[in-house]
Design a protein around this motif. Structure first.
Motif, mmCIF file in Angstrom:
data_model
loop_
_atom_site.group_PDB
_atom_site.id
_atom_site.type_symbol
_atom_site.label_atom_id
_atom_site.label_comp_id
_atom_site.label_asym_id
_atom_site.label_seq_id
_atom_site.Cartn_x
_atom_site.Cartn_y
_atom_site.Cartn_z
ATOM 1 N N ALA A 107 0.838 -1.151 -0.130
ATOM 2 C CA ALA A 107 0.075 0.304 0.252
ATOM 3 C C ALA A 107 0.698 1.515 -0.121
ATOM 4 C CB ALA A 107 -0.876 -0.064 1.554
ATOM 5 N N GLY A 108 1.725 1.453 1.016
ATOM 6 C CA GLY A 108 2.713 2.597 0.634
ATOM 7 C C GLY A 108 3.595 3.262 -0.671
ATOM 8 N N ILE A 109 4.309 2.133 -1.213
ATOM 9 C CA ILE A 109 4.307 1.735 -2.445
ATOM 10 C C ILE A 109 3.414 2.371 -3.194
ATOM 11 C CG2 ILE A 109 5.959 1.092 -4.740
ATOM 12 C CD1 ILE A 109 7.092 -0.938 -2.953
ATOM 13 N N MET A 110 2.273 1.654 -3.312
ATOM 14 C CA MET A 110 1.093 2.119 -4.413
ATOM 15 C C MET A 110 0.619 3.722 -4.866
ATOM 16 S SD MET A 110 -1.245 -1.084 -4.008
ATOM 17 C CE MET A 110 -2.644 -0.099 -5.661
ATOM 18 N N LEU A 111 1.049 4.168 -3.278
ATOM 19 C CA LEU A 111 0.646 5.619 -2.784
ATOM 20 C C LEU A 111 2.025 6.124 -3.218
ATOM 21 C CD1 LEU A 111 -1.738 5.246 0.712
ATOM 22 C CD2 LEU A 111 -2.291 5.929 -1.214
ATOM 23 N N LEU A 421 3.116 3.297 9.575
ATOM 24 C CA LEU A 421 2.104 2.683 7.551
ATOM 25 C C LEU A 421 2.385 3.943 7.537
ATOM 26 C CD1 LEU A 421 -0.137 -0.128 9.461
ATOM 27 C CD2 LEU A 421 1.616 -0.386 7.782
ATOM 28 N N LYS A 422 1.033 5.442 8.150
ATOM 29 C CA LYS A 422 0.704 6.237 7.607
ATOM 30 C C LYS A 422 2.050 7.053 6.903
ATOM 31 C CE LYS A 422 -3.672 7.067 10.610
ATOM 32 N NZ LYS A 422 -4.247 7.922 10.841
ATOM 33 N N LEU A 423 3.125 7.035 7.197
ATOM 34 C CA LEU A 423 4.476 7.843 6.771
ATOM 35 C C LEU A 423 4.839 7.304 5.674
ATOM 36 C CD1 LEU A 423 5.955 10.509 8.034
ATOM 37 C CD2 LEU A 423 7.404 8.847 8.993
ATOM 38 N N LEU A 424 5.266 5.674 5.768
ATOM 39 C CA LEU A 424 5.428 5.429 4.222
ATOM 40 C C LEU A 424 5.265 5.538 2.783
ATOM 41 C CD1 LEU A 424 4.758 1.138 5.199
ATOM 42 C CD2 LEU A 424 6.873 2.711 5.819
ATOM 43 N N PRO A 425 4.348 6.007 2.365
ATOM 44 C CA PRO A 425 3.900 6.412 1.108
ATOM 45 C C PRO A 425 4.776 7.676 1.223
ATOM 46 C CG PRO A 425 2.026 6.257 2.207
ATOM 47 C CD PRO A 425 2.673 6.207 3.198
ATOM 48 N N LYS A 426 4.670 8.767 1.986
ATOM 49 C CA LYS A 426 6.269 10.164 2.144
ATOM 50 C C LYS A 426 7.534 9.505 1.730
ATOM 51 C CE LYS A 426 6.763 14.161 2.323
ATOM 52 N NZ LYS A 426 6.958 15.568 1.867
ATOM 53 N N ILE A 427 7.251 8.417 2.673
ATOM 54 C CA ILE A 427 8.981 8.136 2.930
ATOM 55 C C ILE A 427 9.733 7.526 1.471
ATOM 56 C CG2 ILE A 427 10.210 6.148 3.859
ATOM 57 C CD1 ILE A 427 9.255 6.016 6.727
ATOM 58 N N TYR A 428 8.818 6.359 1.261
ATOM 59 C CA TYR A 428 8.721 6.031 -1.062
ATOM 60 C C TYR A 428 8.721 7.085 -1.159
ATOM 61 C CZ TYR A 428 8.612 1.571 1.748
ATOM 62 O OH TYR A 428 8.312 0.428 2.256
ATOM 63 N N THR A 429 8.236 7.901 -1.632
ATOM 64 C CA THR A 429 7.959 9.072 -2.286
ATOM 65 C C THR A 429 9.847 10.390 -2.472
ATOM 66 O OG1 THR A 429 5.624 9.741 -2.478
ATOM 67 C CG2 THR A 429 6.799 11.342 -3.174
ATOM 68 N N ASP A 430 9.579 10.569 -1.167
ATOM 69 C CA ASP A 430 10.599 11.054 -1.136
ATOM 70 C C ASP A 430 11.971 10.872 -1.197
ATOM 71 O OD1 ASP A 430 9.122 13.411 -0.426
ATOM 72 O OD2 ASP A 430 9.622 13.397 1.789
ATOM 73 N N VAL A 431 12.494 9.612 -0.606
ATOM 74 C CA VAL A 431 13.556 8.881 -1.596
ATOM 75 C C VAL A 431 13.946 8.529 -2.606
ATOM 76 C CG1 VAL A 431 12.840 6.388 -0.787
ATOM 77 C CG2 VAL A 431 15.476 7.418 -0.169
ATOM 78 N N ALA A 432 12.855 8.277 -3.005
ATOM 79 C CA ALA A 432 12.687 7.998 -4.696
ATOM 80 C C ALA A 432 13.591 8.761 -5.626
ATOM 81 C CB ALA A 432 11.573 7.493 -5.292
ATOM 82 N N MET A 433 12.848 10.689 -4.726
ATOM 83 C CA MET A 433 12.618 11.618 -5.483
ATOM 84 C C MET A 433 14.228 12.189 -5.402
ATOM 85 S SD MET A 433 10.725 12.607 -7.169
ATOM 86 C CE MET A 433 10.860 14.424 -7.564
ATOM 87 N N ASN A 434 14.394 11.925 -3.983
ATOM 88 C CA ASN A 434 15.663 12.198 -3.655
ATOM 89 C C ASN A 434 17.056 11.411 -4.381
ATOM 90 O OD1 ASN A 434 14.857 14.212 -2.268
ATOM 91 N ND2 ASN A 434 15.142 12.405 0.142
#
Length: 438
Positions: A107-111, A421-434
């Motif tokens: 779910a985290g990656i999907m979001l 859990l709620k933080l996962l989408p932000k983590i995966y988004t930000d680390v990919a961008m960085n």
């Protein structure tokens, strides 16, 4: 996040080949259709009746891959206090099979992909959701080989199959040892008795074999073996909650004969007796490894069966090694000394390695900085189990595993921490961008 996770958990994606259960096409179809509704194209890949979802976001050279798995291990429903296939929130814990391993990460990656698809990316992000990680991960192997042949292997892999909100930089490789011995009936005068052995994990509540800690935890099969080795009794049969080769059985029951000349003639099994007695020396076999591991080498006897007159015991072996021949040599010595009539087979995936990424690598640095920026106090750690990242590391892909806080992995009442859990989408988004900027 919780709504999406709730939908994913309701798909009963149990992988249990011994009972003929495998995830259907419904869950990967849901993932693909949901991504499609957000404007993200993906495809369903099928291999030997197992499914994966694969896709790409952005343009240019593939630099990053995000991966997670949607299949889960079997459940012993009697041990659960909630419905394992319904997400149940109690306090800050989200209970459900797969909440931590590994649908929370799906779910985290999907979001995160939903967010990434709206941005101008300076490179391509590859993603995959697989449905056979819990039985060996051939789909991940297939995807790794496909990307290698097409010249599309990413520089970095974030395998979202971890726990604890720390970047996991080391994981051991998994091996399997199967020991088979024929039934050998004997008749003894004595008393027919029964004795039960129950698992005890007083510190870390898990059923995952890789987390078993000798000296702290009690394994029912090892305790049973120790009992037999210190008793003048003979085994008749063993019954227990045998779920999977890397899942510790919660309870086993030994039926045995205690010799007594005044007792009745009773049929026992010398083959089974000797096999069970051999467990203690087998799990203490002096296997060495190529690299250091916090967890050392672990050997656990988690799966037993009897079919067509043959007793079969499967050992789960974890080691930072590529060398099945060394493992076979050591175990063969133990088997030949204790049960010379038994057959030993060592199995492993030749294309799988172990995860060993330097804590000074660019991937780890960016992940650490991203997490610290989001208020997480983190450090690189070793994960006890194996994961699908091992199919990419032999090709030189820099990899880490990652996941939310949680507990009871592979066990009853599995849960994930709601704030993480709620933080996962932000983590995966930000680390990919960085990483794309680095």
């Amino acid at each position: 996040m919780l709504e999406l996770l709730s939908q994913l958990i309701e798909f009963e994606t149990v992988n249990d080949p011994t009972r003929g259960k495998k995830p259907s096409r419904e869950c990967p179809k849901f993932i693909r259709d949901t991504l499609d509704s957000w404007g993200i194209e993906s495809e369903i890949i099928e291999e030997d009746g197992y499914y994966a979802v694969y896709g790409e976001v952005g343009n240019g050279i593939p630099k990053i891959m995000l991966m997670a798995h949607f299949d889960v291990v079997p459940v012993n429903i009697e041990e659960w206090k909630t419905d394992p296939f319904k997400l149940t929130i109690i306090g800050n814990k989200a209970y459900g099979r797969g909440s931590a391993d590994d649908k929370g990460n799906v779910a985290g990656i999907m979001l995160a992909l939903k967010e990434l698809s709206t941005k101008r990316l300076s490179g391509k992000v590859i993603f995959a959701f697989t449905g056979d990680e819990e039985i060996g991960g051939k789909l991940a192997m297939h995807i790794a080989e496909k990307l290698r042949k097409e010249g599309k292997l990413p520089k970095y892999l974030i395998n979202a199959d971890g726990i604890g909100m720390n970047p996991i930089i080391r994981r051991r490789k998994g091996f399997s040892a199967i020991i088979e011995i024929p039934q050998q009936k004997i008749t003894i005068k004595g008393k027919l008795m029964k004795k039960s052995f129950t698992i005890n994990t007083p510190v870390l509540q898990t059923r995952h074999a890789a987390y078993f800690m000798p000296g702290v935890d009690m394994h029912p099969m090892i305790a049973l073996s120790h009992f037999l080795r210190n008793s003048d009794v003979f085994a008749v049969k063993v019954e227990g909650k045998f779920l999977k080769s890397n899942v510790l059985p919660s309870k086993v029951e030994l039926t045995y004969v205690e010799p007594d000349e005044s007792g009745e003639e009773t049929e026992a099994d010398l083959g089974l007796t000797n096999l069970l007695k051999s467990i203690v020396p087998l799990v203490r076999a002096p296997i060495s490894a190529e690299r250091y591991s916090d967890f050392g080498v672990s050997i656990t006897p988690n799966l037993y069966s009897f079919e067509n007159g043959v007793h079969r015991l499967r050992l789960d072996i974890r080691a930072m090694s590529h060398l099945p021949e060394q493992i076979e040599r050591v175990l063969k010595e133990v088997v030949e000394f204790n049960i010379p009539t038994a057959k030993l087979t060592i199995t492993h995936n030749e294309k799988a390695g172990y995860l060993f990424t330097s804590p000074d690598s660019e991937l780890v640095r960016v992940m650490m900085e991203t997490l610290e920026h989001l208020g997480e106090k983190v450090k690189p750690v070793e994960g006890a189990g194996a994961s699908d990242s091992r199919y990419f590391t032999p090709y030189g892909v820099e990899a880490i595993d990652f996941g939310p806080r949680g507990g009871n992995i592979h066990g009853p009442n599995e849960y994930a921490d709601v704030p993480s859990l709620k933080l996962l989408p932000k983590i995966y988004t930000d680390v990919a961008m960085n990483l794309l900027k680095s």
